[in-house]
Design a protein around this motif. Structure first.
Motif, PDB file in Angstrom:
ATOM      1  N   ARG A   1       1.070  -1.112  -0.156  1.00 35.62           N
ATOM      2  CA  ARG A   1      -0.042  -0.046   0.090  1.00 35.62           C
ATOM      3  C   ARG A   1       0.745   1.289  -0.026  1.00 35.62           C
ATOM      4  O   ARG A   1       0.523   2.189  -0.526  1.00 35.62           O
ATOM      5  N   ALA A   2       1.856   1.252   0.776  1.00 35.73           N
ATOM      6  CA  ALA A   2       2.780   2.507   0.795  1.00 35.73           C
ATOM      7  C   ALA A   2       3.434   2.579  -0.422  1.00 35.73           C
ATOM      8  O   ALA A   2       3.709   3.839  -0.785  1.00 35.73           O
ATOM      9  N   SER A   3       3.906   1.674  -1.282  1.00 38.21           N
ATOM     10  CA  SER A   3       4.528   1.879  -2.395  1.00 38.21           C
ATOM     11  C   SER A   3       3.460   2.336  -3.434  1.00 38.21           C
ATOM     12  O   SER A   3       3.517   3.270  -4.129  1.00 38.21           O
ATOM     13  N   LEU A   4       2.159   1.740  -3.454  1.00 34.22           N
ATOM     14  CA  LEU A   4       1.189   2.087  -4.365  1.00 34.22           C
ATOM     15  C   LEU A   4       0.623   3.618  -4.191  1.00 34.22           C
ATOM     16  O   LEU A   4       0.224   4.481  -4.954  1.00 34.22           O
ATOM     17  N   GLU A   5       0.857   4.016  -2.644  1.00 36.79           N
ATOM     18  CA  GLU A   5       0.389   5.542  -2.452  1.00 36.79           C
ATOM     19  C   GLU A   5       1.583   6.202  -3.033  1.00 36.79           C
ATOM     20  O   GLU A   5       1.183   7.447  -3.424  1.00 36.79           O
ATOM     21  N   ALA A   6       2.622   6.184  -2.880  1.00 36.70           N
ATOM     22  CA  ALA A   6       3.799   6.833  -3.507  1.00 36.70           C
ATOM     23  C   ALA A   6       3.495   7.074  -5.199  1.00 36.70           C
ATOM     24  O   ALA A   6       3.910   8.106  -5.611  1.00 36.70           O
ATOM     25  N   ALA A   7       3.268   5.691  -5.779  1.00 30.40           N
ATOM     26  CA  ALA A   7       2.915   5.865  -6.919  1.00 30.40           C
ATOM     27  C   ALA A   7       1.867   6.982  -7.577  1.00 30.40           C
ATOM     28  O   ALA A   7       1.874   7.748  -8.375  1.00 30.40           O
ATOM     29  N   LYS A   8       0.928   6.875  -6.796  1.00 35.67           N
ATOM     30  CA  LYS A   8      -0.213   7.645  -6.800  1.00 35.67           C
ATOM     31  C   LYS A   8       0.152   9.277  -6.683  1.00 35.67           C
ATOM     32  O   LYS A   8      -0.104  10.128  -7.368  1.00 35.67           O
ATOM     33  N   ALA A   9       1.035   9.208  -5.665  1.00 39.09           N
ATOM     34  CA  ALA A   9       1.425  10.630  -5.440  1.00 39.09           C
ATOM     35  C   ALA A   9       2.200  11.534  -6.568  1.00 39.09           C
ATOM     36  O   ALA A   9       2.474  12.662  -6.472  1.00 39.09           O
ATOM     37  N   THR A  10       2.655  10.595  -7.376  1.00 35.32           N
ATOM     38  CA  THR A  10       3.450  11.167  -8.464  1.00 35.32           C
ATOM     39  C   THR A  10       2.583  11.676  -9.661  1.00 35.32           C
ATOM     40  O   THR A  10       2.978  12.777 -10.363  1.00 35.32           O
ATOM     41  N   GLY A  11       1.218  11.497  -9.461  1.00 33.25           N
ATOM     42  CA  GLY A  11       0.196  12.168 -10.512  1.00 33.25           C
ATOM     43  C   GLY A  11      -0.004  11.151 -11.539  1.00 33.25           C
ATOM     44  O   GLY A  11      -1.033  11.429 -12.474  1.00 33.25           O
ATOM     45  N   ALA A  12       0.752  10.102 -11.546  1.00 27.59           N
ATOM     46  CA  ALA A  12       0.431   8.896 -12.574  1.00 27.59           C
ATOM     47  C   ALA A  12      -1.120   8.712 -12.626  1.00 27.59           C
ATOM     48  O   ALA A  12      -1.862   8.501 -11.799  1.00 27.59           O
ATOM     49  N   ASP A  13      -1.562   8.314 -13.839  1.00 24.30           N
ATOM     50  CA  ASP A  13      -2.899   7.751 -13.975  1.00 24.30           C
ATOM     51  C   ASP A  13      -3.157   6.420 -13.797  1.00 24.30           C
ATOM     52  O   ASP A  13      -4.176   5.909 -13.359  1.00 24.30           O
ATOM     53  N   ARG A  14      -2.127   5.687 -14.284  1.00 25.32           N
ATOM     54  CA  ARG A  14      -2.255   4.041 -14.122  1.00 25.32           C
ATOM     55  C   ARG A  14      -0.957   3.450 -13.554  1.00 25.32           C
ATOM     56  O   ARG A  14       0.222   3.982 -13.517  1.00 25.32           O
ATOM     57  N   VAL A  15      -0.839   2.305 -13.111  1.00 23.03           N
ATOM     58  CA  VAL A  15       0.065   1.338 -13.062  1.00 23.03           C
ATOM     59  C   VAL A  15       0.264   0.173 -13.889  1.00 23.03           C
ATOM     60  O   VAL A  15      -1.102  -0.217 -14.228  1.00 23.03           O
ATOM     61  N   GLU A  16       1.275  -0.283 -14.535  1.00 18.05           N
ATOM     62  CA  GLU A  16       1.201  -1.452 -15.309  1.00 18.05           C
ATOM     63  C   GLU A  16       1.779  -2.634 -14.380  1.00 18.05           C
ATOM     64  O   GLU A  16       3.065  -2.455 -14.046  1.00 18.05           O
ATOM     65  N   PHE A  17       1.071  -3.690 -13.776  1.00 20.62           N
ATOM     66  CA  PHE A  17       1.712  -4.509 -12.999  1.00 20.62           C
ATOM     67  C   PHE A  17       2.587  -5.517 -13.976  1.00 20.62           C
ATOM     68  O   PHE A  17       2.018  -6.096 -15.040  1.00 20.62           O
ATOM     69  N   TYR A  18       3.865  -5.941 -13.367  1.00 20.09           N
ATOM     70  CA  TYR A  18       4.937  -6.738 -14.223  1.00 20.09           C
ATOM     71  C   TYR A  18       4.356  -8.070 -13.969  1.00 20.09           C
ATOM     72  O   TYR A  18       4.243  -8.698 -12.795  1.00 20.09           O
TER      73      TYR A  18
END
Length: 247
Positions: free
Chosen positions: A144-161
């Motif tokens: 969750r902490a990592s994904l919260e940091a991803a969200k904080a960048t302003g990105a629209d999506r993540v691509e799961f590896y």
């Protein structure tokens, strides 16, 4: 709605580059993919141009603009200034940022969002100002902490590896464990308002399981497995098979 299919053309380009000849044509096979229902085309131009060449980008951009205006162009890469300039010139609908070393054979891990968040934020905002949707390559067991940091960048999506999941093709127990990781991370991403893409080592056989674990999946980007199947079934039928496998 089933996930949309973006066909990664890197493996086609790598085959072409074995000879100083213009075939197989990256643009022609991209056209076949789009004619048969692919939602978009993906490329990952690396600095050494060992597969997609910089000169391919305007040709693919023109193919979409002139013949398939509803389709999307997705450019993947590590955000060097040279890469960002390629993006600026070729105006993809989506940019997928990956933490690759230029020497890597292929992408094999997600971003350290907590460690790189500040530097990613400025790049994400720059790309969004240019009108691109931004997706960030993400480990399948992201916290969750990592994904919260991803969200904080302003990105629209993540691509799961999905490489670890794809590597379980002969082990159903491990496959179930990898899908559980993806399902857990996917729920967190959705709660945070991040869209979800996925890519790496996806096949007709393993896509249905992924779709069940991630019903909110928006897009899959597939190259190696799709190109391998195209040698057997042809590009047109292969694209149709992958679309059916998406659900």
């Amino acid at each position: 709605m089933p996930a949309k299919l973006s066909v990664n053309l890197n493996a086609v380009a790598m085959l072409r580059n074995r000879r100083e000849l213009p075939w197989p044509s990256v643009t022609a096979l991209g056209r076949i993919a789009l004619e048969n229902g692919a939602h978009g085309l993906t490329v990952h131009p690396r600095p050494d141009q060992r597969h997609i060449r910089f000169s391919d980008l305007p040709q693919l951009r023109a193919l979409i603009d002139d013949e398939f205006p509803a389709a999307e162009f997705n450019i993947e890469g590590y955000p060097t200034e040279d890469f960002l300039e390629l993006v600026s010139v070729n105006q993809p609908e989506q940019v997928t940022l990956v933490p690759d070393d230029p020497a890597q054979a292929t992408s094999d891990h997600g971003w350290d969002f907590e460690g790189k968040g500040n530097s990613l934020r400025s790049v994400v905002q720059r790309l969004k100002r240019d009108g691109a949707r931004v997706s960030l390559f993400c480990d399948p067991d992201a916290s969750r902490a990592s994904l919260e940091a991803a969200k904080a960048t302003g990105a629209d999506r993540v691509e799961f590896y999905t490489g670890p999941y794809g590597g379980t093709h002969d082990d159903p127990v491990r496959a179930a464990a990898e899908l559980q990781k993806l399902e857990t991370a996917g729920k967190i991403a959705t709660e945070l308002g991040l869209g979800i893409n996925a890519g790496h080592d996806l096949t007709v056989e393993n896509l249905p399981g992924l779709a069940r674990a991630l019903p909110q999946l928006l897009e899959v980007s597939i190259g190696h497995g799709l190109t391998a199947d195209a040698l057997e079934y042809g590009m047109a039928e292969t694209v149709r098979r992958f679309i059916r496998a998406c659900g």
